[in-house]
Design an enzyme around this catalytic site. Structure first.
Site, PDB file in Angstrom:
ATOM      1  N   ARG A 195     -26.609   9.606  52.151  1.00 24.00           N
ATOM      2  CA  ARG A 195     -26.994   8.224  51.880  1.00 24.00           C
ATOM      3  C   ARG A 195     -26.569   7.880  50.454  1.00 24.00           C
ATOM      4  O   ARG A 195     -26.794   8.668  49.518  1.00 24.00           O
ATOM      5  CB  ARG A 195     -28.510   8.124  52.014  1.00 24.00           C
ATOM      6  N   GLU A 239     -18.481  15.354  42.416  1.00 28.41           N
ATOM      7  CA  GLU A 239     -17.266  16.166  42.403  1.00 28.41           C
ATOM      8  C   GLU A 239     -16.272  15.816  43.518  1.00 28.41           C
ATOM      9  O   GLU A 239     -15.080  16.042  43.364  1.00 28.41           O
ATOM     10  CB  GLU A 239     -17.600  17.664  42.527  1.00 28.41           C
ATOM     11  N   ASN A 299     -26.584   4.095  45.217  1.00 29.93           N
ATOM     12  CA  ASN A 299     -26.053   2.929  44.503  1.00 29.93           C
ATOM     13  C   ASN A 299     -24.544   2.906  44.690  1.00 29.93           C
ATOM     14  O   ASN A 299     -23.814   3.662  44.042  1.00 29.93           O
ATOM     15  CB  ASN A 299     -26.420   3.053  43.015  1.00 29.93           C
TER      16      ASN A 299
HETATM   17 MO1  MOS Z   1     -19.835  19.839  37.013  1.00 32.87          MO
HETATM   18  S1  MOS Z   1     -18.133  21.035  36.810  1.00 32.87           S
HETATM   19  O1  MOS Z   1     -20.799  20.756  38.040  1.00 32.87           O
HETATM   20  O2  MOS Z   1     -20.402  19.667  35.491  1.00 32.87           O
END
Ligand code: MOS
Length: 787
Positions: free
Chosen positions: A674, A751, A677
């Site tokens: 989910r 990430e 924002n």
């Molecule tokens: Mo990130 S590389 O988990 O700060």
């Protein structure tokens, strides 16, 4: 605030006749935002829900310069430290002559391993919460030189300029020893990592007979790729301002992804009780993993401040940013085989990565290859080569940025070998269930990512044949790749206080490295209690706040966000109980049948409504407080594989004469649970895509192995993507709601944005030109090369 507050430091006289005086002053106290440094939403932002798109509430403070970073906090009688780094890559310091520096008026001290104050020396005291196995680097510990760029002295002076000047006068003599900095040259002495680092799991044991199947296959590929070292280049460079209070209390403003991690290390290394040290990081100008571990300037600044009993600041320069952790260089070989229908019959992924001689830095490079597609025969291997380097450190999507790249380039190659569209190959090998652990996925909307991303990109119009579209001087190609990353949850506490005036304050020692933590935590709390954003303050960035993990692994929303919601739910329940007992008509209303909006508790039916303020005051108090401890439900979670996914599509234009690659269009379709924002989440993915472009085409720190030194340690020669390198980026979030990963349904978006981008670009370059480039960065020399 007491009178030692940095904000009550003496102010410069106001500028009068010089119109540029504002620009010259280094005292920012007139511009400082509220004393507690916590940004607040603008009035009028109004009521929000989970899923409402909101700009960052700290944006104004940042763009107007009012948000203070670690090196911007003023202190009385502040001293400035400048780090002297050695050039030699390995050896012993035979002498350090600081006499010329010390002769300058205003130079207070030059600290070295010979004269530094006594501090603890055992490794265990230097181990931070994210340290891998081995012996952590200890600045100014002894005469040993472990790597080129190692800090060997700290010059402390009354001004920054003087410290910098004096640092050049310090003469360091090193008796050098032979060094080894080339991973490929020393691959014969690789070793199996023994590390038990947080977030790391070693490759699973082989399953099936991957090698035999590969040997026998008629449709197969064998790919090798190499990725050079990359260094973190956040806008804010690493810095620590250590402010010594009258009572000896240290207030440390540190550039870190976890104030409590820095606090923990300082206390242990210097033998200080926890209450004597407060670490604050209210604003962090990007970090990307470089701030997961306390950096050496923190220990140097603290060492000097304790020794001199005076406040000290140490900031690293951009060049010095290239003297600690980095994304490790990694060599990979991926072999894939399929049957005539394109179904994978063998996956073999081997990786070799660099670490330091002192620590086994590890990341998950190959494991994704046993999880992302369905295959019965898998062999994964990951080894390290220890070099005379500083230990690498996590960099955005550590491991996956390389490992998934190699896998996804190999998958593209296999699609041509099997005569299938690259997307079709992936669909034929779709893993509805994880075959490595034989577990279901908690949620996995990757199929929808493929479908929606392809639709948005126009993938169906892609000509099958490479080198089939030319416009002007450029070949145009389309490529795609899959991305994946873990959906993690750690543990955290949060405290929420609802005041009778309707203000809600929620706290946790979380961090906002620029990802939007202030904004989304405020939003989660505001949505829970039905309050407008401007009535909610979320406090973070202070080690004295309730415990929170480092901001890493894309897990702050699943962890801290869940704790915030948990604390707010406790307040909800208290309010509801009060309503039942004290407000007419509520006696039989169940908790499930109330909602919170516009500062009221309402029954969903019957039109009953009572202001929260009235409920707070019922017992003659002026606030309701709740604390919540978020512990992941491991028993439930371990029954599932928990991951985020993406499908990345891109268009490149390649000029073979000039060797240039332009990434003109990227569509990233992300399934990450989910979305709290969509505005800040989209920014995260855009940032990841930009970095993927940078990884694909530009970033590499090159060593001169004769010197054992990184040579392009500056932004003039270490290139990062700028606006001109970035074309259209279209981000779409595919619907998912994952209550196994977190009570919010969120999985994390920090990430995933970078994963697969470089592979999609590599695959698009092949489609454009018919030439296969696997190693990153794909610089013009490689694009032009005719082999
Ligand atoms: Mo990130 S590389 O988990 O700060």
């Amino acid at each position: 605030m007491n009178d030692r507050s940095p904000l009550s430091a003496p102010r410069h006289p106001s500028p009068t006749d010089d119109p540029l005086a504002d620009l010259h002053t280094t005292d920012l106290s007139d511009l400082a935002i509220e004393a507690d440094q916590q940004p607040r939403a603008d009035v009028g932002t109004g009521t929000v829900q989970i899923g409402t798109g909101l700009s960052r509430i700290d944006a104004l403070a940042k763009v107007t310069g009012r948000a203070r970073y670690a090196a911007e906090h003023p202190a009385d009688d502040l001293l400035y430290g400048w780090v002297v780094n050695t050039a030699a890559a390995r050896g012993r310091i035979t002498s350090i002559d600081a006499s010329r520096a010390l002769a300058l008026t205003g130079v207070v001290d030059v600290l070295t391993h010979e004269n530094r104050p006594k501090m603890r020396s055992l490794d265990l005291f230097y181990k931070d919460m994210t340290a891998p196995a081995g012996s952590p680097f200890k600045p100014l510990h002894d005469d040993e030189v472990h790597y080129s760029g190692q800090p060997v002295a700290l010059v402390v002076a009354r001004s920054l300029e003087l410290a910098r000047h004096a640092a050049r006068l310090v003469q360091v003599r090193v008796e050098t020893q032979p060094h080894e900095t080339s991973m490929l040259a020393h691959r014969d002495r690789s070793h199996e990592p023994k590390s038990l680092k947080a977030g790391y799991s070693p490759p699973p044991k082989p399953r099936g007979a991957a090698d035999a199947h590969w040997e026998d296959a008629s449709i197969r590929v064998d790919t090798e790729s190499y990725a050079g070292v990359e260094h973190h280049n956040p806008m804010e460079m690493h810095a620590s301002t250590v402010i010594v209070g009258k009572d000896g209390h240290l207030t440390v403003y540190d550039k870190t992804q976890g104030s409590q991690n820095s606090r923990w290390v300082i206390s242990r290394v210097f033998g200080l009780p926890a209450r004597k040290v407060t670490v604050r990081n209210p604003f962090v100008g990007g970090a990307f993993g470089s701030g997961l571990r306390p950096q050496y300037q923190l220990l140097l600044a603290t060492m000097a401040a304790l020794h001199l009993k005076q406040s000290v600041r140490v900031m690293l320069t951009r060049q010095q940013m290239f003297t600690f952790g980095h994304r490790p260089e990694t060599w990979q070989r991926v072999r894939l085989a399929s049957d005539g229908e394109g179904r994978l019959t063998s996956v073999i992924h081997e990786a070799l990565a660099e670490t330091s001689r002192k620590e086994d830095y590890v990341e998950v490079v190959v494991n994704w290859s046993g999880q992302l597609y369905h295959c019965e025969n898998v062999r994964l291997d990951y080894r390290l080569v220890a070099l005379d380097q500083y230990s690498p450190i996590d960099m955005r999507a550590p491991g996956a940025a390389h490992g998934v790249h190699a896998l996804e380039v190999a998958m593209d190659e296999l699609s041509y070998a099997a005569g299938l569209d690259p997307l079709e190959l992936r669909l034929r090998n779709y893993a509805d269930r994880d075959s490595a652990q034989d577990l279901p996925f908690s949620t996995k909307a990757l199929r929808e990512c493929y479908a929606q991303g392809a639709e948005r990109f126009g993938w169906s119009r892609r000509p099958r044949q490479p080198r089939s579209r030319r416009e002007g001087d450029e070949w145009v190609g389309w490529g795609m790749a899959t991305g994946t990353w873990d959906a993690m949850q750690m543990f955290a506490r949060a405290r929420a206080v609802l005041h009778a005036n309707g203000q809600l304050v929620v706290e946790s020692a979380a961090t906002d490295i620029g990802t939007g933590t202030y904004t989304v935590m405020t939003q989660i709390a505001a949505a829970a209690l039905g309050l407008p954003m401007e009535q909610v303050t979320f406090r973070l960035g202070d080690s004295t706040l309730p415990v929170a993990p480092i901001e890493g692994g894309s897990s702050h929303v699943t962890t801290v966000g869940s704790a915030v919601e948990g604390a707010c739910e406790k307040i909800q329940r208290e309010l509801w109980k009060r309503a039942r007992h004290h407000v007419d008509g509520f006696a039989k209303v169940k908790f499930e049948d109330v909602e919170f909006s516009n500062g009221h508790l309402n029954a969903r039916t019957g039109g009953l409504s009572v202001p929260l303020e009235q409920l707070v005051r019922l017992k003659g108090e002026d606030q309701i407080e709740a604390k919540y401890l978020l512990l992941p439900n491991l028993l439930k979670q371990k029954k599932y594989v928990r991951a985020v996914h993406s499908a990345v599509f891109c268009e490149v234009r390649v000029d073979e004469e000039l060797g240039t690659v332009r990434v003109t269009r990227v569509v990233s379709a992300v399934a990450a649970g989910r979305i709290i924002n969509p505005v800040t989440a989209r920014s995260q993915v855009i940032g990841g895509v930009v970095w993927g472009i940078s990884q694909a085409l530009l970033e590499e720190t090159l060593s001169d192995h004769a010197l054992g030194r990184f040579m392009n340690h500056n932004l003039g020669e270490y290139h990062v993507a700028v606006n001109a390198d970035v074309g259209e980026i279209d981000v779409l979030f595919v619907e998912e709601d994952d209550r196994i990963v977190s009570r919010l349904g969120a999985k994390g978006v920090g990430e995933i944005g970078i994963v697969g981008v470089a592979a999609a670009i590599s695959n698009a370059i092949f489609h454009a030109t018919g030439r296969r480039l696997r190693s990153t960065p794909m610089t013009p020399d490689k694009v032009m090369r005719r082999d």
